[in-house]
Design a protein around this motif. Structure first.
Motif, PDB file in Angstrom:
ATOM      1  N   VAL A   1      56.962  40.262  58.063  1.00  0.00           N
ATOM      2  CA  VAL A   1      56.245  39.541  56.781  1.00  0.00           C
ATOM      3  C   VAL A   1      56.316  40.531  55.772  1.00  0.00           C
ATOM      4  N   ALA A   2      56.050  41.723  55.930  1.00  0.00           N
ATOM      5  CA  ALA A   2      56.024  42.978  54.632  1.00  0.00           C
ATOM      6  C   ALA A   2      57.377  42.996  54.196  1.00  0.00           C
ATOM      7  N   GLU A   3      58.491  42.936  55.037  1.00  0.00           N
ATOM      8  CA  GLU A   3      59.892  43.003  54.499  1.00  0.00           C
ATOM      9  C   GLU A   3      60.281  41.903  53.596  1.00  0.00           C
ATOM     10  N   ARG A   4      59.718  40.562  53.990  1.00  0.00           N
ATOM     11  CA  ARG A   4      59.957  39.271  53.351  1.00  0.00           C
ATOM     12  C   ARG A   4      59.142  39.446  51.748  1.00  0.00           C
ATOM     13  N   LEU A   5      57.985  40.032  51.667  1.00  0.00           N
ATOM     14  CA  LEU A   5      57.230  40.255  50.588  1.00  0.00           C
ATOM     15  C   LEU A   5      58.029  41.116  49.616  1.00  0.00           C
ATOM     16  N   LEU A   6      58.712  42.131  50.090  1.00  0.00           N
ATOM     17  CA  LEU A   6      59.171  43.058  49.465  1.00  0.00           C
ATOM     18  C   LEU A   6      60.458  42.573  48.594  1.00  0.00           C
ATOM     19  N   GLN A   7      61.427  41.552  49.364  1.00  0.00           N
ATOM     20  CA  GLN A   7      62.513  40.985  48.926  1.00  0.00           C
ATOM     21  C   GLN A   7      62.236  39.862  48.020  1.00  0.00           C
ATOM     22  N   ALA A   8      61.114  39.152  48.364  1.00  0.00           N
ATOM     23  CA  ALA A   8      60.726  38.302  47.367  1.00  0.00           C
ATOM     24  C   ALA A   8      60.129  38.867  45.973  1.00  0.00           C
ATOM     25  N   VAL A   9      59.503  39.915  45.910  1.00  0.00           N
ATOM     26  CA  VAL A   9      59.197  40.500  44.537  1.00  0.00           C
ATOM     27  C   VAL A   9      60.465  41.085  43.786  1.00  0.00           C
ATOM     28  N   ARG A  10      61.319  41.561  44.797  1.00  0.00           N
ATOM     29  CA  ARG A  10      62.624  42.046  43.917  1.00  0.00           C
ATOM     30  C   ARG A  10      63.648  41.024  43.643  1.00  0.00           C
TER      31      ARG A  10
ATOM     32  N   ILE B   1      57.485  41.836  32.579  1.00  0.00           N
ATOM     33  CA  ILE B   1      56.902  41.326  31.532  1.00  0.00           C
ATOM     34  C   ILE B   1      57.565  41.754  30.176  1.00  0.00           C
ATOM     35  N   SER B   2      58.204  42.980  30.192  1.00  0.00           N
ATOM     36  CA  SER B   2      58.955  43.374  29.028  1.00  0.00           C
ATOM     37  C   SER B   2      60.257  43.538  29.361  1.00  0.00           C
ATOM     38  N   THR B   3      61.451  43.387  28.600  1.00  0.00           N
ATOM     39  CA  THR B   3      62.785  43.351  28.803  1.00  0.00           C
ATOM     40  C   THR B   3      63.253  44.974  29.020  1.00  0.00           C
ATOM     41  N   ASP B   4      62.359  45.732  28.251  1.00  0.00           N
ATOM     42  CA  ASP B   4      62.694  47.398  28.390  1.00  0.00           C
ATOM     43  C   ASP B   4      62.187  48.017  29.543  1.00  0.00           C
ATOM     44  N   LEU B   5      61.387  47.017  30.444  1.00  0.00           N
ATOM     45  CA  LEU B   5      60.885  47.657  31.848  1.00  0.00           C
ATOM     46  C   LEU B   5      61.625  47.196  32.774  1.00  0.00           C
ATOM     47  N   PRO B   6      61.643  47.992  33.932  1.00  0.00           N
ATOM     48  CA  PRO B   6      62.265  47.393  35.320  1.00  0.00           C
ATOM     49  C   PRO B   6      61.530  46.569  35.976  1.00  0.00           C
ATOM     50  N   GLY B   7      61.960  45.885  36.662  1.00  0.00           N
ATOM     51  CA  GLY B   7      61.150  44.811  37.466  1.00  0.00           C
ATOM     52  C   GLY B   7      60.432  45.456  38.557  1.00  0.00           C
ATOM     53  N   LEU B   8      59.348  44.832  38.752  1.00  0.00           N
ATOM     54  CA  LEU B   8      58.322  45.288  39.392  1.00  0.00           C
ATOM     55  C   LEU B   8      58.483  45.174  40.697  1.00  0.00           C
ATOM     56  N   THR B   9      57.859  46.303  41.451  1.00  0.00           N
ATOM     57  CA  THR B   9      58.047  46.206  43.181  1.00  0.00           C
ATOM     58  C   THR B   9      56.617  46.650  43.473  1.00  0.00           C
ATOM     59  N   VAL B  10      56.713  46.834  44.922  1.00  0.00           N
ATOM     60  CA  VAL B  10      55.410  47.029  45.662  1.00  0.00           C
ATOM     61  C   VAL B  10      55.614  47.888  46.776  1.00  0.00           C
ATOM     62  N   SER B  11      54.576  48.614  47.149  1.00  0.00           N
ATOM     63  CA  SER B  11      54.429  49.536  48.321  1.00  0.00           C
ATOM     64  C   SER B  11      53.422  48.890  49.134  1.00  0.00           C
ATOM     65  N   ILE B  12      53.983  48.869  50.409  1.00  0.00           N
ATOM     66  CA  ILE B  12      53.093  48.061  51.655  1.00  0.00           C
ATOM     67  C   ILE B  12      52.663  48.893  52.648  1.00  0.00           C
ATOM     68  N   GLY B  13      51.778  49.158  53.000  1.00  0.00           N
ATOM     69  CA  GLY B  13      51.151  49.885  54.335  1.00  0.00           C
ATOM     70  C   GLY B  13      50.451  48.696  55.416  1.00  0.00           C
ATOM     71  N   ALA B  14      51.236  48.921  56.563  1.00  0.00           N
ATOM     72  CA  ALA B  14      50.816  48.073  57.740  1.00  0.00           C
ATOM     73  C   ALA B  14      50.172  48.743  58.868  1.00  0.00           C
ATOM     74  N   ALA B  15      49.150  48.007  59.537  1.00  0.00           N
ATOM     75  CA  ALA B  15      48.486  48.468  60.402  1.00  0.00           C
ATOM     76  C   ALA B  15      47.995  47.204  61.243  1.00  0.00           C
ATOM     77  N   GLU B  16      47.738  47.581  62.838  1.00  0.00           N
ATOM     78  CA  GLU B  16      47.494  46.457  63.726  1.00  0.00           C
ATOM     79  C   GLU B  16      46.316  46.894  64.259  1.00  0.00           C
TER      80      GLU B  16
END
Length: 572
Positions: A500-509, A515-530
């Motif tokens: 699920v976390a990998e799908r979220l990463l890919q969707a955001v990418r 928000i601005s053309t001179d800024l790179p696309g946003l990304t996320v960092s994800i931590g998982a635990a069961e």
């Protein structure tokens, strides 16, 4: 100006049909009788008269006061009683069998003296099964009346409860037709009142809402008052406990109905909120009705007489006063004052008019009793609909308040408190595997500093929209704080959560949230635990948080897990 508006067009249709049926039933004329015009006159019984065995002689009859039999006549109350003389306007009585019908005779004993016939005695409170009277009527059978000999009626009224009455001569067939229709109508109206009061009582106890209880008391007391005043309590109900002192029961029921209706109106229409100054007036008016009920219970004649004297003036005063309060509250935004006005106004106007008849006013309005009963049934239906609408609105407001307390205002996701509550419940339930994702928006501070906080807010909203498209319906997404989010994945093992976390990463990418053309696309960092067996909430959150910070230290835009392989995960 606030306007009462039911929730749908069907509500208007429903209320309109009810009102039309009520008016048709109330104002439908009785079955027509053969026209026998009567001339009427009355007089107080002479002081020296001991009983009703002998009608007045010719000399005494000179003091009679005439009245128009085409309308109502209000006979005075008193211990001596009243004589009424009826004569045929045509000069001679018609031949054959007839019924002398007295509409609204009130409580008390009536003796009929007709030439050539044995005296007859009737009373509404008489429990004799063979009596001819129907609700609100007494009927005397007459045969072979003699020429122009008068009919004499002696009224020994109840000193505490009078009535304005009407006299008519009908054929037996006409009377039977009218009596059966009137009995069916009264039975239907009283049934509606009783059923609505029981519904109010049930919902009042179920919901612990005092408004329902006041409604139930008001409607049931009014039903009892109507049943007693029309004689329905005696025929066909045969209520012997009411017959022992019907005037006392009627006055107590009227006092309770008046007080409960005023207190119910104040609570239902929220008068004290919209009209704070009305509290004292409401208390005084309700107190007057309670005083009438208490005075009627007194064992002494003087306080009971005072209660009887107060009854009609208090009704005439209280009805318009409460109507004015409701109109003012409605104009200031009380939706339920509008409901109350719709249901209560016809009844209160008719009740006031009925009270005015005791002052020899509106004596031609012989339909008031029928209209009042129909208006009472219509009011009970409208007010129970208003109570239901009020309850549904209160529940809707409560759900909305709970929703606002659990939802983050910016993103529309669960807030931190709601997330932790849900996670604790899942841990305590322990019904299967449970995984947690900690998600942090990378370089969020740089975005705020460069593009402003409004741009940062837009980024958070866009991130939530993207993640929601990748999650199941059972998954819970919430804002943990700032740019941090949490996803609860019930029924998902750690390996599934990583997918699920990998799908979220890919969707955001792929969305290239920027928000601005001179800024790179946003990304996320994800931590998982069961979640592990016996693990506490802080321990689980701590592991997921550590995994998320590990993802940030390793270069961001990735997923890291904290599996704790030495412990056993939750099992189903």
């Amino acid at each position: 100006m606030f306007i009462l508006m039911p929730h749908s067009n069907s509500s208007w249709i429903f209320l309109g049909v009810l009102m039309a049926l009520g008016l048709l039933c109330a104002l439908a004329p009785p079955a027509r009788a053969t026209q026998v015009i009567l001339r009427g006159a009355w007089m107080m019984a002479p002081a020296q008269q001991k009983n009703s065995a002998q009608p007045p002689d010719a000399a005494t009859a000179r003091t009679l006061q005439t009245f128009d039999t085409r309308g109502l006549v209000h006979l005075p109350r008193g211990s001596r009683g009243t004589w009424v003389r009826l004569l045929p306007a045509a000069g001679a009585w018609p031949t054959g069998e007839w019924m002398l019908v007295i509409d609204q005779p009130g409580l008390g004993v009536v003796d009929l003296h007709a030439a050539g016939q044995a005296p007859q005695r009737q009373a509404l409170e008489d429990l004799d099964q063979g009596a001819l009277h129907t609700p609100g009527q007494l009927a005397f059978r007459l045969e072979n009346l003699r020429g122009d000999a008068p009919l004499w009626l002696f009224f020994q009224p109840n000193p505490w409860l009078g009535s304005s009455m009407h006299f008519a001569l009908r054929t037996p067939q006409s009377w039977a037709q009218q009596a059966s229709g009137w009995l069916a109508f009264v039975s239907s109206a009283l049934t509606v009142l009783v059923v609505m009061s029981l519904m109010g009582l049930w919902f009042g106890m179920l919901l612990r809402d005092r408004a329902y209880l006041l409604y139930a008391v008001y409607v049931l007391a009014y039903a009892l008052l109507s049943a007693v005043s029309m004689g329905y309590a005696f025929h066909p109900l045969q209520l012997g406990w009411v017959a022992r002192d019907p005037a006392m029961v009627a006055r107590v029921a009227g006092g309770i109905a008046g007080a409960a209706s005023i207190l119910f109106a104040a609570r239902f229409a929220d008068l004290y909120h919209h009209l704070p100054w009305s509290r004292r007036l409401v208390q005084v008016l309700a107190g007057l009705f309670i005083a009438i009920a208490l005075l009627s219970l007194a064992p002494w004649a003087a306080p009971r007489a005072l209660g009887g004297w107060l009854q009609n003036p208090v009704v005439v005063l209280a009805g318009p006063s409460v109507l004015i309060l409701l109109i003012l509250a409605w104009s200031r935004g009380s939706r339920y004052a509008g409901f109350f006005l719709l249901g209560w106004s016809p009844l209160v106007v008719l009740t006031v008019c009925d009270s005015l008849q005791s002052f020899d006013l509106l004596q031609s309005w012989m339909w008031l009793q029928r209209a009042s009963l129909a208006a009472a049934a219509f009011e009970a239906l409208v007010l129970i609909a208003g109570l239901a609408d009020r309850t549904l609105a209160a529940r809707r407001d409560h759900r909305q308040a709970l929703h606002r307390a659990e939802v983050d205002a910016l993103t529309g996701t669960l807030n931190r408190g709601a997330l932790l509550t849900r996670l604790q419940e899942m841990l305590e339930l322990g019904s299967g595997p449970l995984s947690v994702l900690f998600i942090d928006l990378d370089h969020f501070k740089r975005l705020n500093d460069h593009a402003g906080h409004q741009a940062g807010d837009q980024a958070l909203v866009a991130l939530v929209r993207t993640m929601r498209m990748e999650l199941r319906e059972d998954d819970l997404l919430g804002r943990y704080g700032g740019e941090e989010f949490m996803v609860l994945l019930p029924g998902q093992s750690l390996s599934q959560a990583l997918g699920v976390a990998e799908r979220l990463l890919q969707a955001v990418r792929l969305r290239r949230l920027a928000i601005s053309t001179d800024l790179p696309g946003l990304t996320v960092s994800i931590g998982a635990a069961e979640a592990q067996l016996g693990e506490s909430l802080p321990q689980l959150l701590g592991r997921a948080d550590q995994a998320m910070y590990a993802a940030k230290r390793n270069g961001r835009d990735q997923v890291q897990a904290n599996p704790l392989p030495q412990r056993q995960p939750l099992q189903g």
